[in-house]
Design an enzyme around this catalytic site. Structure first.
Site: not given
Lengths: 266, 82
Positions: B16-18
């Site tokens: 997932v981000c970041p």
């Protein structure tokens, strides 16, 4: 690049910066920084450099933590009252980041030990609180050609400069000799706003990281002066003095002198 | 769409981000200028943010393609040294 998952998370905001990236973060973790003084300036400088993941941070201080320090020396705490300051910050920095090797030195820097102590470090940070030490550090860094990030604070005013021996001027180019004892009051005599060393220390830590990364323009040949009451930053140019007693063409100073006697009251 | 020679493939499905960007950035650093990275990912936001970030770094985004219900492929050519 071999970062652990934990390091990827810890340094993610660095790694995605184009000026840092994985390569820059590796440079940071390979860097060795020597901080003189674990007080008002040494605390925030060491704190931020620990957070940034600087691989080796040495701090030297001979004093113990007192209650009167806690108004500004943010890496100490009620729990470390009475403890040596270098030991106290070592606990704090290691609790923040176990990647960092913190070396606590319980000693006073002097003309006999300084060259040996700093010779294996990449960058030196001056967080001392008196002129004799400031000049001693300057002279030692010029002799060993070590980058020096110098900071000073009093009342509501602070200053920062970066000295790259051989490239820019040194502290003696700016003020040839220390002022006579008693002329400039100490923080103990004149007071200091507790947050001021935080501002100046954060600027010093920024200079250190820029030097490690080789990015941006360090404060070479410039003295940055911060006036907290007026909220004013001003840069003063420091010319290189060709006749400087330590970094000039024919340096008069050949060995480090011991000023400590005349300044013993500080 | 024309096929290109991909020099390195990065599978960041499940990331997932970041960290999608962190891993993509690190992978780009290992390439030489002119080489191409292909990223396989399933985090919808990253399908939008990674191409933007790569453009900001100065690289060229060659392809952003949704290949099935969950996955995207992004191809980026390295244009500048880090």
């Amino acid at each position: 690049m071999d970062f652990t998952e934990e390091q990827l998370q810890r340094y993610s905001r660095h790694i995605i910066l184009p000026e840092v990236g994985g390569k820059g973060q590796k440079k940071i973790s390979n860097a060795k920084v020597f901080i003189i003084g674990a007080g008002g300036l040494g605390c925030p400088v060491g704190y931020y450099l620990s957070a940034a993941g600087v691989g080796t941070i040495a701090l030297i201080d001979n004093d113990n933590v007192e209650l009167s320090n806690l108004q500004r020396q943010i890496a100490h705490s009620m729990k470390t009252l009475g403890m040596n300051k270098a030991d106290s910050v070592k606990k704090t920095f290691e609790a923040l980041n176990s990647d960092v090797n913190v070396i606590a030195i319980k000693d006073r820097i002097n003309n006999k030990n300084i060259l040996d102590l700093i010779k294996n470090y990449d960058i030196i940070v001056d967080g001392s609180d008196n002129f004799p030490t400031r000049y001693l550090i300057n002279d030692a860094c010029v002799m060993l050609k070590k980058p020096l990030v110098s900071g000073a604070i009093l009342r509501f005013e602070g200053q920062v400069t970066t000295i790259l021996p051989g490239e820019g001027p040194c502290y003696r180019c700016l003020f040839e000799d220390p002022p006579p004892p008693g002329l400039v009051p100490s923080c103990q005599e004149a007071g200091v706003l507790g947050v001021l060393p935080g501002v100046i220390g954060a600027l010093q830590a920024t200079e250190v990281l820029k030097l490690i990364l080789g990015k941006g323009k360090p404060l070479i040949g410039q003295l940055l002066v911060y006036d907290a009451l007026e909220t004013n930053f001003r840069k003063v140019k420091i010319p290189k003095n060709p006749d400087c007693a330590i970094c000039g063409k024919n340096p008069k100073i050949k060995e480090l002198s011991d000023y400590s006697q005349e300044y013993c009251t500080l | 769409m024309q096929d290109v020679n991909v020099d390195k493939k990065l599978n960041i499905k499940g990331v997932v981000c970041p960290y999608t960007l962190v891993k993509s950035k690190l992978a780009m650093e290992e390439l030489k200028v002119g080489q191409i990275l292909e990223i396989l990912l399933d985090y919808p936001e990253a399908a939008d943010s990674i191409p933007k970030a790569m453009l900001n770094y100065g690289h060229t985004v060659l392809k952003v393609e949704k290949i099935n219900l969950t996955d995207w492929i992004i191809q980026v050519r390295k244009e500048v040294e880090d």
